[in-house]
Design a protein around this motif. Structure first.
Motif, short mmCIF file in Angstrom:
data_model
loop_
_atom_site.label_atom_id
_atom_site.label_comp_id
_atom_site.label_asym_id
_atom_site.label_seq_id
_atom_site.Cartn_x
_atom_site.Cartn_y
_atom_site.Cartn_z
N PHE A 100 0.81 -1.22 0.00
CA PHE A 100 0.00 0.00 0.00
C PHE A 100 0.85 1.27 0.00
O PHE A 100 0.44 2.29 -0.56
CB PHE A 100 -0.98 -0.02 1.17
CG PHE A 100 -2.10 -1.00 0.99
CD1 PHE A 100 -2.90 -0.95 -0.14
CD2 PHE A 100 -2.34 -1.99 1.92
CE1 PHE A 100 -3.94 -1.87 -0.33
CE2 PHE A 100 -3.36 -2.91 1.74
CZ PHE A 100 -4.17 -2.85 0.62
N ALA A 101 2.02 1.21 0.62
CA ALA A 101 2.92 2.36 0.55
C ALA A 101 3.38 2.58 -0.88
O ALA A 101 3.48 3.73 -1.36
CB ALA A 101 4.13 2.14 1.47
N ASN A 102 3.67 1.49 -1.58
CA ASN A 102 4.06 1.60 -2.99
C ASN A 102 2.91 2.16 -3.83
O ASN A 102 3.12 3.02 -4.70
CB ASN A 102 4.46 0.22 -3.50
CG ASN A 102 4.87 0.23 -4.96
OD1 ASN A 102 5.91 0.74 -5.33
ND2 ASN A 102 4.03 -0.32 -5.82
N CYS A 103 1.68 1.68 -3.56
CA CYS A 103 0.50 2.20 -4.27
C CYS A 103 0.34 3.70 -4.02
O CYS A 103 0.07 4.47 -4.94
CB CYS A 103 -0.76 1.50 -3.79
SG CYS A 103 -0.88 -0.21 -4.29
N GLY A 104 0.51 4.10 -2.76
CA GLY A 104 0.36 5.50 -2.41
C GLY A 104 1.33 6.39 -3.16
O GLY A 104 0.97 7.46 -3.65
N PHE A 105 2.57 5.92 -3.28
CA PHE A 105 3.56 6.72 -4.01
C PHE A 105 3.23 6.77 -5.49
O PHE A 105 3.44 7.79 -6.15
CB PHE A 105 4.97 6.15 -3.79
CG PHE A 105 6.05 7.05 -4.35
CD1 PHE A 105 6.53 8.12 -3.61
CD2 PHE A 105 6.57 6.83 -5.62
CE1 PHE A 105 7.51 8.95 -4.12
CE2 PHE A 105 7.55 7.66 -6.14
CZ PHE A 105 8.02 8.72 -5.38
N GLU A 106 2.71 5.67 -6.03
CA GLU A 106 2.31 5.66 -7.44
C GLU A 106 1.21 6.68 -7.70
O GLU A 106 1.25 7.43 -8.69
CB GLU A 106 1.84 4.27 -7.86
CG GLU A 106 2.99 3.28 -8.04
CD GLU A 106 2.54 1.96 -8.64
OE1 GLU A 106 3.31 1.39 -9.44
OE2 GLU A 106 1.44 1.51 -8.29
N PHE A 107 0.22 6.74 -6.82
CA PHE A 107 -0.88 7.71 -7.00
C PHE A 107 -0.37 9.14 -6.85
O PHE A 107 -0.78 10.03 -7.60
CB PHE A 107 -2.00 7.43 -6.00
CG PHE A 107 -2.78 6.19 -6.30
CD1 PHE A 107 -3.33 5.98 -7.55
CD2 PHE A 107 -2.96 5.21 -5.33
CE1 PHE A 107 -4.05 4.83 -7.84
CE2 PHE A 107 -3.68 4.06 -5.61
CZ PHE A 107 -4.21 3.86 -6.87
N LEU A 108 0.51 9.35 -5.89
CA LEU A 108 1.09 10.68 -5.70
C LEU A 108 1.84 11.12 -6.95
O LEU A 108 1.71 12.26 -7.41
CB LEU A 108 2.02 10.67 -4.49
CG LEU A 108 2.72 11.98 -4.13
CD1 LEU A 108 1.70 13.05 -3.75
CD2 LEU A 108 3.71 11.76 -3.00
N SER A 109 2.62 10.20 -7.51
CA SER A 109 3.38 10.49 -8.74
C SER A 109 2.43 10.78 -9.90
O SER A 109 2.67 11.68 -10.70
CB SER A 109 4.29 9.32 -9.09
OG SER A 109 5.21 9.06 -8.06
N ALA A 110 1.35 10.00 -9.99
CA ALA A 110 0.39 10.19 -11.08
C ALA A 110 -0.26 11.56 -11.01
O ALA A 110 -0.45 12.23 -12.04
CB ALA A 110 -0.67 9.09 -11.02
N ILE A 111 -0.59 11.99 -9.80
CA ILE A 111 -1.18 13.32 -9.63
C ILE A 111 -0.22 14.40 -10.10
O ILE A 111 -0.59 15.32 -10.85
CB ILE A 111 -1.58 13.54 -8.16
CG1 ILE A 111 -2.77 12.67 -7.80
CG2 ILE A 111 -1.88 15.02 -7.89
CD1 ILE A 111 -3.09 12.64 -6.32
N ALA A 112 1.05 14.30 -9.68
CA ALA A 112 2.05 15.28 -10.06
C ALA A 112 2.28 15.28 -11.57
O ALA A 112 2.31 16.34 -12.22
CB ALA A 112 3.36 15.01 -9.32
N VAL A 113 2.45 14.10 -12.14
CA VAL A 113 2.76 13.99 -13.57
C VAL A 113 1.62 14.52 -14.42
O VAL A 113 1.83 15.32 -15.35
CB VAL A 113 3.07 12.51 -13.93
CG1 VAL A 113 3.08 12.32 -15.45
CG2 VAL A 113 4.42 12.10 -13.35
N PHE A 114 0.39 14.13 -14.12
CA PHE A 114 -0.73 14.54 -14.98
C PHE A 114 -1.13 16.00 -14.76
O PHE A 114 -1.66 16.64 -15.67
CB PHE A 114 -1.91 13.59 -14.82
CG PHE A 114 -1.91 12.51 -15.85
CD1 PHE A 114 -2.71 12.60 -16.98
CD2 PHE A 114 -1.07 11.42 -15.72
CE1 PHE A 114 -2.68 11.62 -17.96
CE2 PHE A 114 -1.03 10.43 -16.70
CZ PHE A 114 -1.83 10.53 -17.82
N ALA A 115 -0.88 16.53 -13.59
CA ALA A 115 -1.12 17.96 -13.38
C ALA A 115 -0.17 18.78 -14.26
O ALA A 115 -0.58 19.77 -14.89
CB ALA A 115 -0.93 18.32 -11.92
#
Length: 510
Positions: A261-276
């Protein structure tokens, strides 16, 4: 024989495991995969894959390493001697991965320096391929070594050597306690600044808007399982080796859930940054999101530099932070890969940690030199595709067959439940015996069918044989050879004071 090393704390192990899982793929692969496979709807197959493959396989590898007290080859040999070679295959695979992975980190280091003055110029694509990499015309046109890339490679291998030379507690655990929290903080800063950019909402809407029709497509589910394998460091020898350094009383199951879940959380955080940031670019250029979305090397070293240039002063702030993220994510993963390769040879031949790590880093640095040439990008692209599509997936399949049908998952489940607060039930056995093998077999068949219908990347068949299939074949052959050699240090295979180890060895001797 030196006593087996142990982590200084449970949090040290978890941070190291998360550090291994959190790599370049979290930043440049997951956002694109989610976007391409239904946006918000992709979360359904993604979480299904996490619960039916990701977490079960993490529990499997943690339990194997912890119960049998050895790196991947030794743990598997203690479970079933005939299957020892399965443990050596991911070891050899990890050696290839860290060889080319260090080159990508070197690119990020160079771009970190360039980002302060946006040294890639007005055309980031031409700069990256022609000026920075000096890319040749074909995979067999090796050309010369790009010296500044090689310099960065040398720096990465020196870091790998220093960290692994110092050992588990003083080296690997210590660097992850520093780099991983720093990496998360930097990504949070990037994400907060990114979502305030003009057009960020368009990017986030594109990423998260669900396309429910995609959920019914088998290819989307395959992509979800592939991403889970790609991002959790499964089936490459790291997690089994790391868990072998855990104290005897450790919560295995909870650690697996936290890591996933920590890995998932970082993936979502990265996705938010990248797509913004991509949304900002699409708005600034007045083009649809589909024209600015990309993945992998192209996203990191072509698309983002172009965006940072267009941002002006904001780009001078976000650019260095972004490439620093790539560097830190790369280092935590490269250290774990170095340890996953070093530990089995240390145990197999009874060599000291310092000797094995030193030899491994010298050989690894020499291997990396090939990827720092003018043809390096071609070699990296082909080898990475074949290792991920065939090597890692097949090893994962063999692992679940071994545990599901030969060792039996019940023995590992009972071992992990005995020392864990969270108890896993028979759903874990079902996942290991039926669900995960079925998905992995389907993935392998699809990869083979796709390869037969069209050669990967449009490369000639001879290129793919030379750099792709040969890497797979080499890994299998070397694994079989190493598995036939005896374990030099008998104390590793037999401990008179441990009843459980004696029973394991009796099973091996049968």
């Amino acid at each position: 024989m030196e006593n087996r090393e142990e982590w200084g704390s449970k949090i040290g192990f978890i941070l190291a495991a998360i550090g291994s899982a959190v790599g370049l793929g979290n930043i440049w692969r997951f956002p694109y995969i989610a976007y391409e496979n239904g946006g918000g709807a992709f979360l359904i197959p993604y979480f299904f894959a996490i619960f039916t493959a990701g977490i079960p396989l993490l529990i499997l590898e943690y339990s194997m390493g912890h119960k049998y007290r050895g790196s991947t080859p030794l743990a598997i040999a203690r479970a079933s001697k005939k299957w020892e070679w399965i443990g050596w295959w991911p070891t050899i695979t990890s050696a290839f991965i860290v060889a080319y992975y260090s080159v990508i980190i070197s690119w990020a280091m160079n771009y970190f320096v360039l980002s302060f003055k946006q040294g890639w110029g007005s055309d980031s694509n031409v700069f990256f391929h022609n000026e920075f990499l000096k890319l040749s015309n074909s995979p067999f046109e090796i050309g010369g070594v790009v010296w500044y890339v090689l310099l960065g490679v040398a720096a990465i291998w020196i870091i790998n050597w220093i960290v692994c030379y110092k050992g588990v507690k003083k080296g690997i655990e210590k660097i992850n306690k520093i780099l991983l929290p720093t990496l998360v903080v930097i990504m949070i800063i990037i994400a907060i600044r990114a979502v305030t950019l003009n057009g960020a909402s368009e990017g986030l809407n594109t990423l998260l808007t669900p396309d429910w029709s995609m959920v019914l497509k088998p290819s989307v589910w395959i992509s979800a399982y592939g991403q889970v394998f790609y991002s959790l460091s499964i089936a490459i020898g790291i997690m089994m080796t790391y868990s072998s350094y855990l104290p005897k009383k450790t919560d295995i199951n909870n650690s697996a859930f936290v890591t996933a879940f920590a890995n998932c959380g970082f993936e979502f955080l990265s996705a938010i940054a990248v797509f913004a940031i991509l949304g900002y670019m699409a708005t600034a250029q007045g083009v649809p999101m589909s024209e600015v979305v990309s993945s992998g090397v192209g996203l990191a070293f072509v698309a983002f530099p172009q965006i940072f240039s267009a941002m002006g002063p904001i780009g001078n702030f976000l650019g260095p932070l972004f490439f620093l993220c790539l560097i830190f994510a790369g280092i935590t993963s490269s250290v774990s890969l170095t340890e996953a390769v070093s530990a089995p040879f240390k145990e197999k031949f009874g060599w000291s940690r310092k000797k094995v790590v030193t030899c491994m880093c010298i050989i690894g640095a020499c291997m990396s030199t090939v990827f720092a040439t003018n043809a390096g990008l071609y070699l990296l692209d082909i080898m990475d595709a074949f290792i991920n599509n065939y090597g890692i997936v097949v090893v994962g399949l063999l692992e679940v067959i071994l545990i599901g049908w030969i060792v039996t998952p019940k023995s590992l489940r009972e071992h992990s439940n005995k020392i864990s607060y969270i108890k896993v039930g028979k759903w874990w056995d079902i996942s290991i015996k039926f669900i995960t093998p079925a998905i992995l077999i389907y993935m392998i068949l699809q990869n083979v069918i796709n390869e037969m219908s069209a050669h990967y990347g449009g490369y000639d068949l001879f290129n793919l044989i030379a750099y792709g299939w040969s890497a797979i074949g080499f890994g299998i052959i070397v694994s079989l050879i190493l598995s036939k050699k005896p374990w030099k240090d008998k104390k590793i295979e037999e401990d008179e004071n441990e009843e459980e180890d004696r029973l394991i060895l009796e099973e091996i001797n049968k």
